[in-house]
Design an enzyme around this catalytic site. Structure first.
Site, short mmCIF file in Angstrom:
data_model
loop_
_atom_site.label_atom_id
_atom_site.label_comp_id
_atom_site.label_asym_id
_atom_site.label_seq_id
_atom_site.Cartn_x
_atom_site.Cartn_y
_atom_site.Cartn_z
N TYR A 44 16.94 43.05 83.78
CA TYR A 44 16.24 43.48 82.57
C TYR A 44 14.78 43.77 82.88
O TYR A 44 14.24 44.81 82.47
CB TYR A 44 16.35 42.40 81.50
CG TYR A 44 15.52 42.67 80.26
CD1 TYR A 44 16.04 43.43 79.22
CD2 TYR A 44 14.23 42.17 80.13
CE1 TYR A 44 15.29 43.69 78.08
CE2 TYR A 44 13.47 42.42 78.99
CZ TYR A 44 14.00 43.18 77.98
OH TYR A 44 13.25 43.44 76.86
N SER A 96 8.36 45.97 77.60
CA SER A 96 8.24 44.52 77.53
C SER A 96 7.10 44.09 78.44
O SER A 96 6.77 44.80 79.41
CB SER A 96 9.55 43.85 78.00
OG SER A 96 9.37 42.45 78.21
#
Length: 252
Positions: free
Chosen positions: A151, A138
């Site tokens: 995360y 990401s």
């Protein structure tokens, strides 16, 4: 990456980016096997894409990973591409008490899972031509989002692991790729209708273009500003550092 003629295994292929990637690669004539925990989702994807196959996998369970890896090697000996895509994302409270279930499930799914999955298949992949191990990280690996700090930290950890693994496999036939999406309209944080998020079909179209090149990092245009945050010399610095370390500690 060669975009046709592969046998590809994709974790987290029942929805979101995983499903969209699986469908795009399936349309290009690759044999695609998807995996996930939700059988209903897997069945929906394979029903919509005749010829695609599916296998149930709990990416947090080492036993499940080992069973699936053995099944893949036995049933699909031509397997040459692994795409570690499974992941979960939840809001957290890094400024206060952290829910331990959230912490352990996110770490197990986003970090331990892909490391274990690759470990279970890597010796097989070393024997194949045009072998690829890819990880979906990401842009939050480079610019963390504080409201989902755990995360973001897992994606930063995954990016670090990719750099190490790419270096250590540099003399083999296995290429290690990192797909680093920006905010995309998927189920993560219920982002399907988020206007600021990138439409999924646009993300896949741009990703496939880059995936077909010799790039090690698969970045769509909207992700590049986040990747540049850590500096353009990162790879050279990391590789040089590791070359010096090998001289000190030994290794290949």
């Amino acid at each position: 990456m060669k975009l046709t003629g592969n046998t590809i295994f994709i974790t987290g292929g029942g929805s979101g980016i995983g499903r969209a990637l699986a469908e795009a690669l399936h349309k290009r004539g690759n044999k695609v096997i998807i995996a996930g925990r939700r059988r209903s989702h897997l069945e929906a994807v394979t029903a919509a894409n005749p010829g695609m196959q599916a296998i149930e996998l709990d990416i947090t369970d080492p036993g499940s990973i080992d069973r699936v890896a053995k099944t893949l090697i036995a049933n699909h000996p031509e397997l040459n591409v692994l795409i570690n895509n499974a992941g979960i994302m939840q809001l957290d409270t890094v400024a206060g008490h952290i829910d331990d279930t959230l912490l352990t499930s996110t770490m197990s799914t986003n970090v331990l899972g892909p490391i274990r999955m690759t470990s279970a298949l890597i010796e097989h992949l070393k024997t194949k031509n045009n072998a690829i191990v890819a990880y979906t990280s990401s842009v939050l690996a480079f610019v963390p989002l504080a409201v989902t700090g755990i995360y973001s930290a897992t994606k930063a950890a995954l990016h670090s692991y990719v750099l190490s693994q790419r270096f250590m496999l540099r003399h083999t036939g296995v290429r290690v790729l990192e797909i680093a999406p920006p905010w995309v309209r998927t189920e993560l944080l219920n982002s399907q209708e988020a206007e600021q998020a990138m439409p999924l079909d646009q993300f896949i179209a741009e990703t496939m273009e880059v995936l077909g090149t010799e790039a090690d990092e698969i970045l769509v245009e909207g992700a590049k500003q986040f990747r540049a945050n850590v500096g353009p010399g990162e790879h050279g610095f990391v590789n040089g550092f590791n070359e010096q370390a090998l001289a000190l500690f030994g290794g290949t």
